[in-house]
Design an enzyme around this catalytic site. Structure first.
Site, short mmCIF file in Angstrom:
data_model
loop_
_atom_site.label_atom_id
_atom_site.label_comp_id
_atom_site.label_asym_id
_atom_site.label_seq_id
_atom_site.Cartn_x
_atom_site.Cartn_y
_atom_site.Cartn_z
CD GLU A 81 -8.84 -5.96 2.41
OE1 GLU A 81 -7.67 -5.77 2.77
OE2 GLU A 81 -9.19 -5.98 1.20
CB ALA A 97 -13.55 -7.62 -2.41
CD GLU A 98 -8.13 -4.49 -1.53
OE1 GLU A 98 -8.44 -5.44 -2.28
OE2 GLU A 98 -7.50 -4.65 -0.47
CD GLN A 125 -5.05 -5.20 5.98
OE1 GLN A 125 -4.45 -6.10 5.39
NE2 GLN A 125 -6.08 -5.45 6.77
CG PHE A 126 -0.48 -1.43 3.57
CD1 PHE A 126 0.65 -0.86 4.14
CD2 PHE A 126 -1.00 -2.59 4.12
CE1 PHE A 126 1.24 -1.44 5.26
CE2 PHE A 126 -0.41 -3.16 5.24
CZ PHE A 126 0.71 -2.59 5.81
CG ASP A 169 1.43 0.29 -1.16
OD1 ASP A 169 2.45 0.55 -1.79
OD2 ASP A 169 1.27 0.62 0.04
CG PHE A 170 -3.35 -3.30 -0.86
CD1 PHE A 170 -2.35 -3.84 -1.67
CD2 PHE A 170 -3.28 -3.53 0.51
CE1 PHE A 170 -1.30 -4.57 -1.13
CE2 PHE A 170 -2.24 -4.27 1.07
CZ PHE A 170 -1.25 -4.79 0.25
CG HIS A 222 3.09 -3.67 2.48
ND1 HIS A 222 3.52 -4.69 1.68
CD2 HIS A 222 1.96 -4.13 3.07
CE1 HIS A 222 2.71 -5.73 1.78
NE2 HIS A 222 1.74 -5.42 2.62
#
Ligand SMILES: Cc1ncc(C[n+]2csc(CCOP(=O)(O)OP(=O)(O)O)c2C)c(N)n1
Ligand SMILES: Cc1ncc(C[n+]2csc(CCOP(=O)(O)OP(=O)(O)O)c2C)c(N)n1
Ligand SMILES: [Mg+2]
Ligand SMILES: [Mg+2]
Lengths: 322, 332, 322, 332
Positions: C27, C57-58, C80-81, C83-84, C125
């Site tokens: 992303e 849309a991971e 992006q992190f 966490d995702f 995050h």
């Protein structure tokens, strides 16, 4: 005599009768009664708003159960196989597990997850995912190894105000039969059970592996009285007191689990033991676990993969002789 | 679901005789292999469960026969015909089902959860719809390399409720990937009828929000499936992006061989039987004189022999040894 | 002097120039250059088919990268992190991790995941998700703690034929600066690095915690020569040989990680040590870790949550005195 | 995106004067709070990042003012107005942003990631679209209990690409839940414009495959949003099921205060400025003589005082102590 799965069914039925806020949700659990028939007949008694069939949408129905629980309901989610929890991983670990911490709102959801191998289900129907959840604070994780506990832990999970992962072992569903009390009882979360007392070696285990450990005992008639077998029952939070008391007495530890070795709960238990009661230890801490591979399908492979009684007996006698 | 006759308008694009015979052959082979497996299941010779595609054979076959060797297919868990038309043999299928060492997963997985990548057949995993973005990735590689190959990705109606289906279709649309998503809408996901899976009548409606062309077709009409797939494949091959084709059919068994499917009304099975895709296709081939009864007999005999031999070879073959469990977790 | 994040950018750039099959996907990595600017300028050089911006849309772009890798490409995914990654958990653990085992097809995807706390990012995050992946055979997991390793491990990950989780620590991005070689080099996966040699205590750590351990050393000037600090660098497979050799020498172990305690890698390392070199141990095995809570936001809370140099120094001197 | 004037046809349902004033008040309060936060951010007084909803205030407010105390709202990460209209105070917002002990998360989370459940304001988590099925669950509880409450769930255009959005909308439709999904389509997800997120022109097209009524409305027109939400809320309250309302608006800042947003064309910001929702609404209220300049002055002064006091209180208040980190992981 009640089977393990019938104990689960009864637990659901009784809790639904006791508390109108309890409802069930999952795939094919309504008229069909669930892939393993754990919810057989419940739709007939409670109707489609309390036994909710869903599309194939694990993240969706997990999220839905979280939202309903925030409103004070007590959803019991059925994953068709614990393997499919991976599809709801974000909802479980980030939403369910953190809501009380962030907002002070309880999330009393029970996630029923048929787990484990032993029936040639292959890599995607045989998993033991417990450690993904044991590593997630805010969740509780239970794994009954007896019929009595299957019912008692389920009731305790449903009544608990936190999200609980309830790992029911498919291999025990119809193989395990016990007489259990007619009257209402719960098995408190967080309490292990000393199944066999002994003075020379502590075996820590849970779920189907409890029976591999009991089988090992039969293979070691000379070591009666030496081996103590502890069924952890709850994996998060686990019963540190019972574990440490036993290790102080025996000085030796063997940990047995069906989940893969690396990052399995044996590591965590070893860390606690090697930190807290190091001076009591008389031998290396050993573990008997599945290897670090997916669960294979073909009988010779799965037989190799799954720890069994003689694997346990072998390491147990080595440790006793150490 | 309509029970219309085969779409036989001769004005439409028709496959040539070779292709028609190939289609018939693979549809019949699909059924013959699974019939053999059903016997084995009843004899207790299959250790795992069994999920068949009886009555759905037209869908996998009519797509896969239009593919070249470098085109890719990701079949679903009932699309055996797709495997076969892409070059997988009956023997490989049986070796796989029996968990043998020489099978395509070396005994590691079961059912139609396998692929044979030499033939560019990808593998389903149990988690419904997981292949949807993965197949998009195969299409992405084709696009990146500026090739004219295509990808077909098959999924059941049930799997279209999953997030991966949504994310995968959308990525394919946004990135304009050379892929055709085929939905095998057999109107059930395990015990759950379509009406409890979605609040719309067709999967095509659900697929219409992604910005790709969408069709719904009678999945029991092999020719109709062929004709629907053709422009979709051409579009992908021409670099114009993805398409979605819904093939409506009937699941003619329980979810698996273990499931008596009491929840399916008997009218459903009757309608499926009346529109059996192999029967319909055979009748049309004969009545339009495209093939003769002799041709068909020859195919039937060939298939019988192939299945019998393959089964015998597979049954005789070795299991992997226990310690092979430990091999190949990593590529080195 | 090169920063940690610039080393990552260079690693990406060089691998993309070297191998046309390498592409980036995630992303906001294109024109925008990524949330942390790790891909700054790469879109300009390589265009939108090699630096692919995606919708949110991971699971989708993870699956896409798996499929592309099956075709022989070498995708580098940017979450992006970290966490995702939970949103792509099924694709990572069930598809990427098992494909080689099931089909013999390599899946050479690198998953870049900005990880860790220290900047008041709050619960979603700041996570350290490594153990979810260390518990998943078929994956490799790396966690560079230096600028040199950030580049070398990234290149090794991209060239590796397996799915690799590359955990880059956000806290180090711009804080860490080093002179690194101009010429091409890799840091091999699976090899730890002995950062400081010592004879009385082995400290095992990785990522940002390496720097907490180095800070602890400064706080303990009397213990120069006693403390050995090992940077694990690769968490799966971890470098058993280097670890065990060190413990045989020192007899004492302290494990330091930023991930939460229960089920963290300290447990796994302890299990291996308490099994393999039990007789060499002279003291309990201790761990300094984050507590079992979500990562909190407010400065006093996050400061409390994150292990630091004095936490490490305190336990290290206790162990040395044991 | 159209730049039409306010939808002022008097024939349509209009909120009464009290509601109009309330709307104005909360839109202005939303902006005033965030302006204060922007100052704090520049002063380095906010330790975390800052994401504001400037220019999007109409959307949260025009929905939330139609809710009762027992209705539930799950706002997105820019819908501060929704929090306010449901009863959350400026002080709570500041306490939260500053990570203070007495804030709604006791300093545990940041940004608009919080809820105040007494007011039935649920909490966003960072993972985009995670609230979509969760909000459906709140609606499920309402339906189970046979209540007439409703749930509003807000999400950005970007989050509609996620699987959770798909699964959540579908569950709401299949189970006919009393919920309205509101999409705040500000045409960007971080740096990614709508055209790279989806291959259709509107989010409404994407939402049209679920079997629920769908509308697209000018999100900078407070009255239009109000009027679009009204039948959707009524439908939910009446037990007729979910709806989807897309509100098209402009993200008037970077993604966060750290982002200069060079990737946004200046025409975009100009168009957003020309259609500023607060200005448009104010002009209409004045020109249609529904409120007087004095009313507006009074609101402005009230808000200024409220914000100033709230900020002062929050800034003076205590941080939690470090060891509080360990509290409340579990409910007992
Ligand atoms: C994510 C996930 N959840 C649940 C299951 C269990 N399951 C296996 S097949 C099936 C039904 C699939 O329905 P559909 O996609 O329509 O395919 P069909 O079996 O009808 O061909 C279910 C629920 C699964 N495999 N994956
Ligand atoms: C699952 C997930 N992936 C990535 C992110 C990082 N992220 C935060 S906000 C954002 C953009 C969101 O866009 P949209 O939903 O349109 O909301 P907006 O910020 O425009 O209001 C992204 C990508 C996230 N929060 N969650
Ligand atoms: Mg189906
Ligand atoms: Mg947006």
């Amino acid at each position: 005599m009640t089977t393990y799965i019938e104990a689960i069914r009864q637990g659901l039925l009784e809790e639904m009768r006791r508390d109108p806020d309890v409802f069930l949700i999952g795939e094919d659990i309504g008229a069909f009664g669930g892939a393993f028939k754990a919810t057989d007949g419940l739709m007939e008694e409670f109707g489609p708003l309390r036994v909710v069939d869903t599309p194939i949408a694990e993240a969706g129905f997990t999220g839905l159960s979280i939202g309903a629980s925030m409103m004070g309901m007590r959803p019991v989610v059925e994953f068709q196989f614990s393997d499919f929890m991976s599809c709801a991983f974000d909802q479980i670990t980030n939403f369910a597990a953190t809501t009380h911490y962030r907002l002070g709102i309880p999330v009393p959801v029970t996630f029923r997850a048929p787990t484990g191998g032993g029936f040639n289900g292959g890599p995607f129907h045989s998993g033991c995912p417990e450690m993904y959840y044991v590593h997630t604070p805010g969740l509780k994780v239970v794994a009954p190894g007896t019929v009595y506990d299957a019912k008692g832990l389920l009731k305790a999970s449903i009544r608990d105000d936190n999200p609980v992962i309830y790992l029911e072992h498919k291999h025990l569903y119809r193989r395990l039969k016990e007489d259990i009390p007619e009257e209402d009882y719960v098995v408190p979360l967080g309490k292990a059970s000393v199944k066999v007392q002994g003075t020379g070696l502590t075996i820590l285990t849970y779920g189907a592996m409890l029976h591999a450990c009991l089988a090992a005992l039969e293979l070691l008639p000379d070591h009666r009285g030496a081996i103590e077998i502890i069924d952890l029952r709850t994996l998060l939070p686990f019963d540190q007191e019972t574990i440490l008391d036993s290790v102080k007495k025996t000085g030796k530890v063997l940990i047995v689990h069906e989940a893969r070795r690396t990052g399995g709960i044996a590591g965590e238990l070893t860390a606690v033991i090697a930190d807290q009661v190091f001076e009591y230890l008389d031998a290396p801490i050993r573990r008997v676990t599945a290897p670090d591979t997916p669960v294979p399908y073909a009988p010779p492979l799965e037989d190799f993969y799954l720890p069994n009684g003689s694997d346990v007996a072998k390491v147990a006698s080595e440790l006793l002789a150490y | 679901m309509s029970e219309t006759a085969l779409s036989t308008h001769d004005s439409e694009v028709s496959p040539n005789r070779d292709v028609l015979l190939k289609m018939l052959r693979y549809m019949k082979l699909h059924r013959a292999i699974e019939s053999r497996l059903e016997i084995a299941y009843r004899q207790g010779k299959l250790v795992g469960p069994l999920f068949v595609g009886t009555g759905e054979e037209a869908i996998g076959v009519a797509g896969a026969v239009q593919l070249g060797a470098k085109d890719v297919i990701f079949p679903s868990h009932r699309d055996l015909g797709g495997f076969l038309a892409k070059g997988v043999s009956a023997e490989q299928v049986f070796l796989h089902y029996l968990g043998r060492k020489d099978g395509p997963t070396r005994g590691r997985d079961a059912n139609l959860h396998f692929g044979v990548w030499e033939h560019r057949v990808g593998s389903f995993i149990s988690h419904m719809a997981a292949t949807v973005p993965v197949a998009a990735g195969a299409a992405f590689a084709i696009k990146s390399r500026n090739q004219a190959h295509v990808v077909l990705c098959y999924n059941g109606d049930g799997s279209t409720s999953r997030g991966d289906w949504h994310e995968g279709l959308n990525l394919a649309a946004v990135l304009e990937l050379p892929i055709v998503y085929v939905c095998v809408n057999n109107q059930y996901a395990y015990s759950t009828p379509l009406s409890r899976q979605m609040a719309v009548d067709t999967v095509a409606e659900r697929a219409s929000g992604y910005g790709m062309p969408v069709q719904t077709v009678d999945g029991n009409d092999a020719l109709a499936v062929y004709r629907a797939m053709q422009p979709a494949i051409a579009r992908a091959r021409g670099g114009l992006g993805p398409s979605f084709v819904e093939c409506v059919t009937y699941r003619m068994t329980g979810h698996g061989a273990h499931d008596p499917a009491d929840y399916v009304p008997k009218e459903f099975f009757e309608a499926g039987a009346r529109t059996d895709p192999i029967e319909q296709f055979t009748n049309w081939l004969l009545s339009s004189s495209r093939v003769s009864p002799f041709d068909i007999d020859a195919i039937v005999r060939e298939i019988e022999a192939e299945v019998e031999t393959a089964w015998a070879v597979a049954e005789e073959s070795d299991y992997p040894d226990g310690p092979e469990t430990l091999e190949g977790v990593y590529a080195d």
